[in-house]
Design a protein around this motif. Sequence first.
Motif, PDB file in Angstrom:
ATOM      1  N   ASP A   1       0.801  -1.307  -0.035  1.00  0.00           N
ATOM      2  CA  ASP A   1      -0.123  -0.047  -0.041  1.00  0.00           C
ATOM      3  C   ASP A   1       0.771   1.274  -0.127  1.00  0.00           C
ATOM      4  O   ASP A   1       0.417   2.256  -0.359  1.00  0.00           O
TER       5      ASP A   1
ATOM      6  N   LEU B   1       3.936   1.157  -1.525  1.00  0.00           N
ATOM      7  CA  LEU B   1       4.853   0.853  -2.599  1.00  0.00           C
ATOM      8  C   LEU B   1       6.248   1.056  -2.258  1.00  0.00           C
ATOM      9  O   LEU B   1       7.216   1.827  -2.486  1.00  0.00           O
TER      10      LEU B   1
ATOM     11  N   GLN C   1       3.676  -5.695  -8.112  1.00  0.00           N
ATOM     12  CA  GLN C   1       4.596  -4.573  -8.144  1.00  0.00           C
ATOM     13  C   GLN C   1       6.121  -4.917  -8.450  1.00  0.00           C
ATOM     14  O   GLN C   1       6.383  -6.256  -8.510  1.00  0.00           O
TER      15      GLN C   1
ATOM     16  N   PRO D   1       3.953  -0.064  -9.522  1.00  0.00           N
ATOM     17  CA  PRO D   1       3.018  -1.086  -9.643  1.00  0.00           C
ATOM     18  C   PRO D   1       3.378  -1.757 -10.930  1.00  0.00           C
ATOM     19  O   PRO D   1       3.603  -0.883 -12.131  1.00  0.00           O
TER      20      PRO D   1
ATOM     21  N   PHE E   1       5.760   9.576 -26.208  1.00  0.00           N
ATOM     22  CA  PHE E   1       5.584  10.112 -24.921  1.00  0.00           C
ATOM     23  C   PHE E   1       6.170   8.946 -23.830  1.00  0.00           C
ATOM     24  O   PHE E   1       5.220   8.182 -23.843  1.00  0.00           O
ATOM     25  N   ARG E   2       7.188   9.052 -23.026  1.00  0.00           N
ATOM     26  CA  ARG E   2       7.338   8.401 -21.950  1.00  0.00           C
ATOM     27  C   ARG E   2       7.371   6.832 -22.334  1.00  0.00           C
ATOM     28  O   ARG E   2       6.886   6.156 -22.132  1.00  0.00           O
TER      29      ARG E   2
ATOM     30  N   GLY F   1       1.799   0.317 -20.164  1.00  0.00           N
ATOM     31  CA  GLY F   1       0.798   1.193 -19.684  1.00  0.00           C
ATOM     32  C   GLY F   1      -0.497   0.595 -20.178  1.00  0.00           C
ATOM     33  O   GLY F   1      -0.570  -0.692 -20.114  1.00  0.00           O
ATOM     34  N   GLU F   2      -1.533   1.321 -20.420  1.00  0.00           N
ATOM     35  CA  GLU F   2      -2.724   0.974 -20.667  1.00  0.00           C
ATOM     36  C   GLU F   2      -2.670   0.296 -22.085  1.00  0.00           C
ATOM     37  O   GLU F   2      -2.089   0.826 -23.234  1.00  0.00           O
TER      38      GLU F   2
ATOM     39  N   VAL G   1      -4.754   0.569 -24.696  1.00  0.00           N
ATOM     40  CA  VAL G   1      -4.820   1.668 -25.903  1.00  0.00           C
ATOM     41  C   VAL G   1      -3.715   2.568 -25.947  1.00  0.00           C
ATOM     42  O   VAL G   1      -3.659   2.943 -27.219  1.00  0.00           O
ATOM     43  N   ASP G   2      -2.980   2.865 -24.966  1.00  0.00           N
ATOM     44  CA  ASP G   2      -2.006   3.706 -25.034  1.00  0.00           C
ATOM     45  C   ASP G   2      -0.848   3.203 -25.943  1.00  0.00           C
ATOM     46  O   ASP G   2       0.106   3.753 -26.838  1.00  0.00           O
TER      47      ASP G   2
ATOM     48  N   PRO H   1       3.300  16.616 -21.171  1.00  0.00           N
ATOM     49  CA  PRO H   1       2.497  15.733 -21.536  1.00  0.00           C
ATOM     50  C   PRO H   1       1.288  16.043 -22.597  1.00  0.00           C
ATOM     51  O   PRO H   1       0.833  17.285 -22.668  1.00  0.00           O
ATOM     52  N   PRO H   2       1.065  15.078 -23.384  1.00  0.00           N
ATOM     53  CA  PRO H   2       0.022  15.238 -24.388  1.00  0.00           C
ATOM     54  C   PRO H   2      -1.148  15.488 -23.851  1.00  0.00           C
ATOM     55  O   PRO H   2      -2.182  16.279 -24.272  1.00  0.00           O
TER      56      PRO H   2
ATOM     57  N   ILE I   1      -2.980   5.480  -3.822  1.00  0.00           N
ATOM     58  CA  ILE I   1      -1.749   4.954  -4.130  1.00  0.00           C
ATOM     59  C   ILE I   1      -1.581   3.399  -4.133  1.00  0.00           C
ATOM     60  O   ILE I   1      -1.112   2.653  -4.551  1.00  0.00           O
TER      61      ILE I   1
ATOM     62  N   GLY J   1      -2.309   1.291  -6.922  1.00  0.00           N
ATOM     63  CA  GLY J   1      -1.402   1.298  -8.065  1.00  0.00           C
ATOM     64  C   GLY J   1      -1.524   2.548  -8.866  1.00  0.00           C
ATOM     65  O   GLY J   1      -0.734   2.335 -10.013  1.00  0.00           O
TER      66      GLY J   1
ATOM     67  N   MET K   1      -0.511   6.346 -10.316  1.00  0.00           N
ATOM     68  CA  MET K   1       0.354   7.116  -9.767  1.00  0.00           C
ATOM     69  C   MET K   1       0.418   8.712 -10.580  1.00  0.00           C
ATOM     70  O   MET K   1       0.598   8.715 -11.703  1.00  0.00           O
TER      71      MET K   1
ATOM     72  N   ASP L   1      -1.597  12.870 -16.013  1.00  0.00           N
ATOM     73  CA  ASP L   1      -0.994  13.142 -17.305  1.00  0.00           C
ATOM     74  C   ASP L   1      -0.682  11.888 -18.282  1.00  0.00           C
ATOM     75  O   ASP L   1      -0.376  10.849 -17.711  1.00  0.00           O
ATOM     76  N   GLY L   2      -0.152  12.078 -19.445  1.00  0.00           N
ATOM     77  CA  GLY L   2       0.049  11.181 -20.152  1.00  0.00           C
ATOM     78  C   GLY L   2      -0.525  10.962 -21.516  1.00  0.00           C
ATOM     79  O   GLY L   2      -1.286  11.845 -21.996  1.00  0.00           O
ATOM     80  N   LEU L   3      -0.816   9.780 -22.041  1.00  0.00           N
ATOM     81  CA  LEU L   3      -1.662   9.666 -23.217  1.00  0.00           C
ATOM     82  C   LEU L   3      -3.071   9.367 -22.645  1.00  0.00           C
ATOM     83  O   LEU L   3      -3.316   9.013 -21.697  1.00  0.00           O
ATOM     84  N   SER L   4      -3.763   9.577 -23.806  1.00  0.00           N
ATOM     85  CA  SER L   4      -5.401   9.610 -23.391  1.00  0.00           C
ATOM     86  C   SER L   4      -5.876   8.274 -22.524  1.00  0.00           C
ATOM     87  O   SER L   4      -6.537   8.438 -21.820  1.00  0.00           O
ATOM     88  N   GLY L   5      -5.534   7.211 -23.153  1.00  0.00           N
ATOM     89  CA  GLY L   5      -5.955   5.868 -22.391  1.00  0.00           C
ATOM     90  C   GLY L   5      -5.724   5.870 -20.986  1.00  0.00           C
ATOM     91  O   GLY L   5      -6.799   5.677 -20.403  1.00  0.00           O
ATOM     92  N   GLY L   6      -4.386   6.097 -20.614  1.00  0.00           N
ATOM     93  CA  GLY L   6      -4.036   6.167 -19.310  1.00  0.00           C
ATOM     94  C   GLY L   6      -4.717   7.184 -18.250  1.00  0.00           C
ATOM     95  O   GLY L   6      -5.080   6.852 -17.389  1.00  0.00           O
ATOM     96  N   VAL L   7      -4.840   8.326 -18.946  1.00  0.00           N
ATOM     97  CA  VAL L   7      -5.453   9.469 -18.291  1.00  0.00           C
ATOM     98  C   VAL L   7      -7.023   9.349 -18.014  1.00  0.00           C
ATOM     99  O   VAL L   7      -7.285   9.428 -16.871  1.00  0.00           O
TER     100      VAL L   7
ATOM    101  N   HIS M   1      -8.226   6.321 -17.951  1.00  0.00           N
ATOM    102  CA  HIS M   1      -8.493   5.184 -17.029  1.00  0.00           C
ATOM    103  C   HIS M   1      -8.077   5.697 -15.643  1.00  0.00           C
ATOM    104  O   HIS M   1      -8.924   5.385 -14.800  1.00  0.00           O
TER     105      HIS M   1
END
Lengths: 333, 472
Positions: A52, A54, A76, A163, A185-186, A203-204, A206-207, B210-211, B234, B237, B239, B275-281, B283
């Motif tokens: 919890d 991290l 994690q 995570p 991006f990243r 990441g997700e 979709v991203d 960030p985009p 937190i 998970g 961030m 922030d970040g790409l739209s999917g992560g944002v 979500h």
Amino acid sequence: MNSRFDPTVESVNASELVDPTGSRTHSGLGRRARDGSIEISAPAGIVSHDPDDLVVTVLAGTKVSEFSDAIGLQKQFVPLDPRSDQATVGGVIASGLSGVRRLGFGPLRDNLLEVRFVTGYGKLVKVGGPTVKNVTGFDIPRLLVGSLGTLGLIVQATFRCRPLPSESRWFTTSSEPGGALQKMFRPTAILSDSRSTYVLLSGEAVDVATSCRLLASCTETADVQLPEGPHRGRMSVAPATLASVEMQLRATKASDLRWLIEWGVGTIHLAADSSTSIALARAIAVDAGGWLLIEDGAEDLDPFGVTIPNLAIMSRLKRAFDPDEKFARGRFG
Amino acid sequence: MLAPRFNTRESERARAEPLELSLYSRDAGLANGQAGAVCFPRDASDVAFAVATCKKLGVPFVARGSGTGLAGGATPLDDALVIVTTQMNRVISIDAASRTAWVEPGLLNLDLTRAAQPYGLHYAPDPSSQQACSIGGNVATNAGGPHCLSSGSTTAHVLAVEAVLPNGEVAMLGSTAPDQPGFDLRGIFVGSEGMLGIATKVLVKLVPNPPQIQTMLLDFMSIDEAAATVSAIIAAGIMPAALEMMDSRITAAVEDFVGAGYPRDAAAVLLVEVDGLSGGVDHQASLITEIGRAHGAREVRLARSESERQLLWKGRKSAFGAIARIAPDYYLHDAVVPRSKLVGVLRTIYEIADSHDLTMMNVFHAGDGNLHPLIVFDRRVIGVWERVQAAGTEILERCLAAGGVLSGEHGIGLEKRAMMAQFFSEADLELQARVADALDPHGLANPGKVLPAGFRCGEVGINRTLPEGTWI
């Protein structure tokens, strides 16, 4: 708490010369410790993992495989990423080598929060602190990263965890890596060898898909491996010089030279069948204002190949930690 | 007296006008010190000469940027020479392809981000004082800020430092290429509060904008619910880029001050940015909304435009201005606790303030457990200062007991040096003193800071003043 480390402190106190030792997976780094050094290992085991928060605390003798499995149970991870997961956590800290996910997750040193270690004058000390943000006292944990065991015997470390991303996939692409870096991006990693560009996206879903679409002929691929060979080295150059350094690597006649470039970072992993090829690569690194550390083999070459900067400051600090030069004497020369 | 150098400039002379001495005798903390003289170097050689002069005369020196520090780190003691870096405020170069910049230490934090803006880049650490604080000061304290939650504090954004060491030598610590062989001297220098030298040039990392950014405001009818939401975000998970909490008193004060659209009647609000790409944002924003509602959020508001987003942040960043309207003085603390302990710790620190009959507010970086309990008071009231101090000590003790640390981003300075022994053992402190002694054997670099009395060599007997007019 301290009693766990009493035998370690005692063995340090009982020895004249000590070479802190893990699994010897990185023992090719730096010069050899002086003959007659007693190898002492840190104890092993997970001390605590607080998912919890991290944050995880581990004894330094724990193997990275064991460590990753334990925190992986809570979904994690800590991006230590040594070449061999048989390396110990303490060994990874002392060798200071970050893994290929550094572009996305930062260098090793940024993931380390607190360290307990035994000094050359035989005291068990704590440096840093157990929270993700902390400026209480001098930032000594960073000094231990890459110290090759010369500052003390690391016995315990606390790291920040992350995570596990919902997706993490490697792709190959025909896009030029420098351009990919500017476009994305990243990304977690952008690597290239003599044949292809590799991108790790996390990441997700979709991203990951969106990022992939930015790349030409983006195709999923297996995990990328570091180059293997009897002689291995790690080049460091300014990230801006990578394209020109790569051109020079291609131009060498050393057909046995294999490399993997970390774009945006400035690290190049090298392997070769002959140490002559490593020497050729080193000349290119030095010419670009960088250096090449020997990681394994190439015993005829100097381990660093450059004068280590600020040696006078280092030796003053070394005396503060280890006044009798007990630890890993001679590793830096 | 030292002979003047060739090519000397008037700015290189030590000055001791009473007004300047008084101005530079403290930082933004509450402690007053005593400056012996002040100087305004224009480059590294000026700094090196000033330090060498101090060494020769046995005079202590203190580096100072904008003086926004709150822990007394730049407060001179024992008639020290204050070396003010405000004239060294250039962006030396920006390398947009490598996403790095060389800057001088007196450059203001926000000016660095402004200079990076044309390249679609910014400098990530953003202390609340970013309009006024300097990069050199940020390096000295390893400064943080709301957006350090996801991107790390100053040390994660500094690749190299050119520094004048306490012996007057100029050294380059770190490099453009990664992982210079040898010790990470850059790493030990950042956060050393001016005790290991003075930064004269800094290589910083810049990061791409960030985009997509989503800023959210969650409001709660109890502080416990807001704190539990932070812990749950937190623990899930997630961030976020930033996760800030403000209690009812500060929320109302800010609303009166800038009209950011904060709910005046909330017990606490959370300002969350992903922030970040739209999917992560998307979500993360929906998960945060869910977690907030599950913990009793009354409203979850998403900023619909950049101007709405700016307004939400303006509220947060104006907090300290707003406090001036409530009471003439405030004492802002800085401590960190594990994120899972927020609910209990917050509850206790309100109780501590109540037990001392003090008004406390909280506006802080909740996502990394970095508390900023803020006690407002009027120092003209007899006995109040003693109560403020007693409450502050109890709060810090409570944070340590919860597994926390003494400071997350302000530093130890003068303010907390006496409490260091509550966090570190004698052996731990002995090692830190040995590190300082190794680089500063005469104890002239910002003496009397960070480490408790009695640990440094040569800390007694400093009592010399640099005369006005000395060429430095």
